[in-house]
Design an enzyme around this catalytic site. Structure first.
Site, PDB file in Angstrom:
ATOM      1  N   SER A   1      66.839 -49.460 -33.579  1.00  0.00           N
ATOM      2  CA  SER A   1      65.467 -49.772 -33.970  1.00  0.00           C
ATOM      3  C   SER A   1      65.351 -51.140 -34.613  1.00  0.00           C
ATOM      4  CB  SER A   1      64.930 -48.711 -34.930  1.00  0.00           C
ATOM      5  OG  SER A   1      65.737 -48.656 -36.093  1.00  0.00           O
TER       6      SER A   1
ATOM      7  N   HIS B   1      65.174 -49.880 -26.919  1.00  0.00           N
ATOM      8  CA  HIS B   1      64.649 -49.175 -28.090  1.00  0.00           C
ATOM      9  C   HIS B   1      63.602 -48.160 -27.654  1.00  0.00           C
ATOM     10  CE1 HIS B   1      62.172 -49.253 -32.060  1.00  0.00           C
ATOM     11  NE2 HIS B   1      62.987 -48.222 -32.013  1.00  0.00           N
TER      12      HIS B   1
ATOM     13  N   GLU C   1      61.255 -50.811 -25.744  1.00  0.00           N
ATOM     14  CA  GLU C   1      61.490 -52.247 -25.897  1.00  0.00           C
ATOM     15  C   GLU C   1      62.866 -52.594 -25.313  1.00  0.00           C
ATOM     16  OE1 GLU C   1      59.095 -53.432 -29.943  1.00  0.00           O
ATOM     17  OE2 GLU C   1      60.941 -52.270 -30.181  1.00  0.00           O
TER      18      GLU C   1
ATOM     19  N   ASN D   1      58.006 -52.137 -34.405  1.00  0.00           N
ATOM     20  CA  ASN D   1      58.337 -51.761 -35.781  1.00  0.00           C
ATOM     21  C   ASN D   1      58.161 -52.922 -36.748  1.00  0.00           C
ATOM     22  OD1 ASN D   1      58.829 -49.039 -35.566  1.00  0.00           O
ATOM     23  ND2 ASN D   1      61.035 -49.238 -35.296  1.00  0.00           N
TER      24      ASN D   1
END
Length: 816
Positions: free
Chosen positions: A140, A163, A175, A214
């Site tokens: 992440s 991800h 991702e 994120n």
């Protein structure tokens, strides 16, 4: 190529050839929550997978993996399309089974977020990885480039970051992150597989802390928590403001944090804290762990998985955490209605009202929106190639209706930019970093935003860039577009042959006719039935096939009960009988059309929507389709051929089985209808009999129409012909008596109400063929007559009327 795409033919001609890289088998390293769920989704889409973990110190060597696989069956929402597919995950351990890596085309590492652990594992697996295999780390936020340094030179060109968002089955965003040594074609191969094979939306991120979604999303949540403290708002009020009213996930801010897990959120925050500083991120001062989050972590209240976080459920009550007392107090507070009304205004008016608001809730809303615009603009060049990547990541990863740049652009680019700059000058923002020059000068300012018909803004290259051209995207005839982007929109695409307020009949290629329902929730009214019958007639005269596809969710929520009630009140049950009869005729018209009819199902296909699919020659269903005959929820029976289908399929299944007991097959269908079972995936719908093994399950929602059209053409080219009308046997009164006996036990045991018993008895009467001998041969029309009678009898029943009115007024079933 479809007419709608002829303008792009020159660009497509320059596109790379379709990837010949095949992912025949995948290895997932790490049987933790993410690794196990990634493995589960791979078997959902029928990709063989080996799941690795450490060898157990006691018991079977694969004990850790076996336990993780078993636990998949307990997760809610389920990572598996059907629970028994857990058995398809092959268990392995690093001690005994590393040779299995040589059989895999893709290796996904998904162990704990520890750089040292990952690097050690890479050294262990490197000698065993196939020479052609892609190796990807599911992380992440750790640096992909640093991770690649532990790999031998032969693997580095085939290594990248991947991800998945949690839970992997349901979250659309993935991702992909390259390192300086990743070969470009490796990302193209992986993007193709993830898009079409796994059904995901791919965004390519730069190798920066926490990547795109994120980075922006967690910074936004931290900023929101800071503003909550500033304005003194409670968590439940904030969630009411920052959920659907704001065009974001319905769970809002703090419920989302509980679902994600407060420990997971704390980890992502720590990544920001450890890998950034005030020099690399001017917003760094707002990245401190909020006091309330520290407190909850110390208490072990990690969110939903610990049954306590920002919220805690006690019985039917939902309590919220109070930091001052460190206790849970009654929740359920709502925002002031005035702000709900403000948030319904057009974007420009909405933001102006919020900026000028005097109340804390309005000031809070402007602050969090301004902060999101400010952060995204300052960091765009460092975290993403284009503004498109940021907006897609926030849509797909955080459930936003619009990304930050889209909303900013819709509200008036330069005006909002001026407001933000004024707040920066006044010291109201989280950072005094100015907006980048490109915001006010040059192409973006002249275009009025970052998304244009030429493409989306790339600040590093100082130009608008079109979407990436890969062959896999030619399967997406109507991809999800951002505000301001150019591209085909299904509502106006192709050539329209007929359109009214209920239905549109159109074509992309003059070979297949498409019928798109336009009613709310795509419910089926008499007018829709007229349109469908017209569609069949037109398709038979001028086209190779007919596809029923409405563009977005749901496929159809069922018959339009609300519009038929006034006719029932005015005319009586005859109006209902006529409407049901017309729906049944429509279903039979679809079934016996002389061209193949293909239903392209996405989302809900309930009641009449389910029947619409059942009477098509073939179904092409998105993985996340929820199909079932649910009429008993409103006190009715399926009345547009659903019960007739159950009886016919039972006879067909018995005829091809060594077990000729017709009752067994009838009971399966009866149970599904009487209990209003809904398949919670296309795979489960197949088990319930609402999809057949020959039907196609499509992982990516945007490929549904392409596949459906290809199926219709293929069926026509293969010489498809409609089935011949034939009679089939039913179970008769003896089969009904057997089912009825079980219903009596359920009623007398208090498991079902008397009205439930009455409804189920009527269903049993239809699917067994009524008062006839066992194995009596009947027609579909005969059974449909029984359906109509049962339906009309129930419509007049006071308890059914209570259920219908209750559902229409509250959206929830009434149990009476």
């Amino acid at each position: 190529m479809y007419k709608e795409h002829e303008a792009n033919a020159a660009v497509a001609a320059k596109a790379p050839k379709a990837s010949r890289f095949q992912v025949k088998k995948v290895a997932v390293l790490g049987a933790g929550v993410m690794g196990a769920q990634i493995a589960a989704h791979l078997v959902n889409v029928k990709v063989p997978v080996v799941l690795f973990d450490l060898a157990a110190k006691e018991g079977p060597k694969n004990g850790i993996v076996l336990k993780a696989v078993e636990n998949l069956k307990k997760f809610k929402p389920s990572p598996l399309g059907v629970p028994e597919d857990a058995a398809l995950i092959q268990a392995a351990n690093y001690e005994e089974n590393l040779a299995l890596l040589g059989e895999c085309d893709l290796v996904i590492e998904a162990i704990a977020e520890r750089m040292d652990w990952k690097l050690d594992l890479y050294k262990k697996i490197a000698p065993h990885v196939a020479k052609h295999a892609i190796v990807a780390s599911n992380t992440s936020g750790l640096s992909i480039t640093r991770l690649s340094e532990a790999l031998p030179e032969s693997i580095k060109p085939r290594f990248c970051g991947i991800h998945f968002f949690n839970p992997p089955r349901y979250m659309y965003l993935v991702e992909l992150i390259a390192t300086p040594t990743t070969q470009p074609e490796i990302l193209d191969h992986l993007e193709t597989f993830v898009t079409s094979g796994l059904g995901k939306g791919v965004v390519r991120a730069k190798d920066t802390p926490n990547f795109i979604a994120n980075r922006v999303g967690i910074a936004g949540m931290l900023a929101t928590m800071r503003e909550v403290e500033r304005y003194g708002l409670s968590f439940d009020v904030v969630d009411d403001l920052t959920g659907k009213k704001l065009g974001r996930a319905s769970s809002g801010t703090f419920r989302t944090a509980d679902v994600v897990g407060l420990d997971t959120m704390a980890h992502v925050i720590k990544t920001l804290q450890d890998t950034l500083n005030a020099d690399t991120d001017p917003f760094y001062g707002s990245f401190g762990t909020p006091e309330v989050l520290k407190t909850l972590l110390e208490m072990g209240n990690l969110g939903q998985k610990a049954k306590a976080g920002f919220y805690k459920k006690v019985g039917r009550d939902v309590l919220r955490f109070d930091l001052a007392s460190k206790q849970y107090v009654p929740g359920g507070q709502k925002a002031d209605e005035v702000y709900g009304r403000m948030l319904k205004k057009p974007a420009a008016e909405r933001l102006k009202l919020l900026r000028n608001a005097t109340g804390p809730q309005g000031q809070f809303l402007w602050a969090i929106l301004r902060n999101s615009f400010h952060y995204a603009a300052v960091h765009l060049a460092s975290i993403a190639e284009t503004a498109r990547d940021v907006d897609q990541a926030m849509r797909w990863g955080f459930g936003m209706k619009q990304g930050p740049f889209e909303l900013w652009q819709e509200a008036g680019w330069l005006q909002v930019a001026q407001w933000i700059q004024e707040d920066i000058a006044a010291g109201k923002t989280l950072s005094n970093a100015p907006l980048p020059d490109w915001v006010f000068k040059g192409p973006v300012a002249e275009a009025g935003g970052v998304h244009t018909e030429q493409g989306s803004w790339n600040p590093s290259a100082s130009r608008f860039e079109p979407r990436r051209v890969l062959p896999v995207y030619q399967r997406q005839l109507f991809p999800e577009l951002l505000l301001g982007e150019a591209g085909p929109r299904f509502q106006s695409a192709g050539t329209t042959l007929h359109e009214d307020k209920n239905i549109r009949l159109w074509t992309l290629d003059d070979e297949v006719l498409i019928a798109s329902l336009k009613t709310k929730m795509h419910v089926i009214s008499p007018e829709v039935c007229e349109g469908l019958q017209q569609a069949v007639e037109t398709a038979e005269k001028e086209f190779q096939g007919l596809v029923i596809w409405s563009g977005d969710e749901p496929f159809s929520a069922g018959a339009d009960l609300e519009s038929t009630l006034p006719a029932f009140i005015a005319v009586g049950v005859a109006a209902i009988e006529d409407a049901e009869g017309f729906m049944q005729q429509t279903m039979l018209r679809l079934r016996y059309a002389s061209v193949p009819v293909v239903s392209a199902i996405r989302g809900l296909a309930l009641g009449g929507g389910c029947e619409l699919g059942l009477y098509s020659a073939k179904r092409v269903a998105h993985m996340e389709s929820y199909i079932g005959l649910v009429e008993v929820g409103v006190g009715l029976v399926p009345g547009a051929g659903g019960l007739t289908y159950i009886a016919r399929r039972a006879a067909e299944n018995a005829a091809t089985s060594t077990d000729k007991d017709l009752l067994k097959f009838v009971t399966e269908g009866f149970t599904a209808a009487a209990m209003a079972k809904v398949g919670t995936s296309a795979l489960e719908s197949r088990k319930l009999g609402y999809l057949l093994e020959s039907d196609i399950v499509v992982p990516n929602k945007d490929e549904l129409l392409y596949v459906a059209v290809q199926q219709a053409k293929s069926m026509a080219d293969s010489g498809w012909r409609a089935p011949l009308k034939r009679m089939f046997p039913v179970g008769g009164r003896s089969a009904k008596a057997t089912i009825q006996g079980q219903l009596v036990n359920m009623r007398d045991g208090g498991f079902i109400s008397r009205h439930d018993f009455h409804i189920a008895s009527l269903i049993a009467g239809v699917v067994t063929g009524g008062d006839v001998d066992a194995n009596t041969m009947v027609t579909e029309e005969y059974l449909m007559t029984l359906e109509r009678r049962a339906f009309c009898e129930l419509v007049q029943h006071p308890k059914t009327q209570e259920r219908i009115l209750g559902m229409l007024s509250t959206g929830k079933p009434v149990r009476n």
